[in-house]
Scaffold this motif. Structure first.
Motif, PDB file in Angstrom:
ATOM      1  N   LEU A  43      23.654  12.313  15.572  1.00 27.86           N
ATOM      2  CA  LEU A  43      23.052  12.192  14.026  1.00 27.86           C
ATOM      3  C   LEU A  43      24.188  11.636  13.009  1.00 27.86           C
ATOM      4  CD1 LEU A  43      20.773  12.846  12.417  1.00 27.86           C
ATOM      5  CD2 LEU A  43      21.784  15.445  12.366  1.00 27.86           C
ATOM      6  N   ILE A  44      23.678  10.744  12.362  1.00 31.59           N
ATOM      7  CA  ILE A  44      24.615  10.353  11.127  1.00 31.59           C
ATOM      8  C   ILE A  44      24.249  10.678   9.777  1.00 31.59           C
ATOM      9  CG2 ILE A  44      25.478   8.402  12.443  1.00 31.59           C
ATOM     10  CD1 ILE A  44      23.686   6.367  10.559  1.00 31.59           C
ATOM     11  N   GLY A  45      22.749  11.131   9.647  1.00 31.63           N
ATOM     12  CA  GLY A  45      22.370  11.894   8.442  1.00 31.63           C
ATOM     13  C   GLY A  45      21.157  11.266   8.102  1.00 31.63           C
ATOM     14  N   ASP A  46      20.768  11.203   6.628  1.00 38.49           N
ATOM     15  CA  ASP A  46      19.545  10.909   6.015  1.00 38.49           C
ATOM     16  C   ASP A  46      19.798  10.067   4.829  1.00 38.49           C
ATOM     17  OD1 ASP A  46      18.506  13.053   7.886  1.00 38.49           O
ATOM     18  OD2 ASP A  46      18.605  14.429   6.122  1.00 38.49           O
ATOM     19  N   LEU A  47      18.611   9.058   4.808  1.00 34.39           N
ATOM     20  CA  LEU A  47      18.530   8.284   3.572  1.00 34.39           C
ATOM     21  C   LEU A  47      17.217   8.570   3.199  1.00 34.39           C
ATOM     22  CD1 LEU A  47      19.574   4.795   5.082  1.00 34.39           C
ATOM     23  CD2 LEU A  47      20.793   6.288   4.023  1.00 34.39           C
ATOM     24  N   ILE A  48      17.357   8.687   1.697  1.00 33.80           N
ATOM     25  CA  ILE A  48      16.177   8.775   0.829  1.00 33.80           C
ATOM     26  C   ILE A  48      16.051   7.737  -0.012  1.00 33.80           C
ATOM     27  CG2 ILE A  48      14.917  10.386  -0.849  1.00 33.80           C
ATOM     28  CD1 ILE A  48      15.917  11.806   1.760  1.00 33.80           C
TER      29      ILE A  48
END
Length: 152
Positions: free
Chosen positions: A80-85
């Motif tokens: 898991l590298i993260g989230d983009l909004i």
């Protein structure tokens, strides 16, 4: 590169890129840095973008892309590298203002955001040049023109 993408469409906007396009753009951004990755891309309206931008960056306005890197606890290995909004209304407005194709600008925002998730930044000039060079190279593999053409 094996990418697991969670695409969340939290608002309606005409001409949102397809899930396959998001997958391709993120893979292109990540492939030289990761063998596998998990990523969430959330397509959010202006209110959500503004709220998050205000809360996390102290800027009370909607923005094109926000990056939230995932920092695993010590000893935990996750792809898991993260989230983009991403706010399509802002991306669309910028694409019109900058005379860029909407989907090309969307691709740039995905790539830009993914590079932030990997730790790249543009706070100082040397880091900005490094990040922008990578963005240009990745976009070129997609036959997308230099997005910074008007800045130099």
């Amino acid at each position: 590169m094996q990418l697991t993408l969670d695409l969340q469409l939290a608002c309606h906007f005409d001409q949102i890129p397809s899930e396959a396009q998001f997958q391709l753009w993120a893979e292109k951004a990540l492939e030289q840095f990761r063998d596998d990755a998990e990523l969430t891309i959330r397509i959010a309206d202006e209110d959500e973008s503004q709220s998050l931008n205000s809360q996390y960056r102290g800027k009370d306005k909607p923005t094109n892309v926000l990056s939230f890197p995932f920092d695993a606890p010590p000893g935990i290995e996750l792809p898991l590298i993260g989230d983009l909004i991403i706010c399509p209304q802002v991306v669309y407005s910028e694409s019109v203002e900058q005379e860029k194709a909407f989907h090309d600008h969307f691709a740039h925002m995905v790539i830009h955001g993914c590079l932030h998730l990997l730790g790249f930044d543009h706070i100082n000039e040397q880091d900005a040049v490094e990040m922008e060079t990578l963005e240009k190279q990745i976009l070129a593999t997609l036959d997308i023109a230099d997005p910074y053409r008007d800045e130099y």
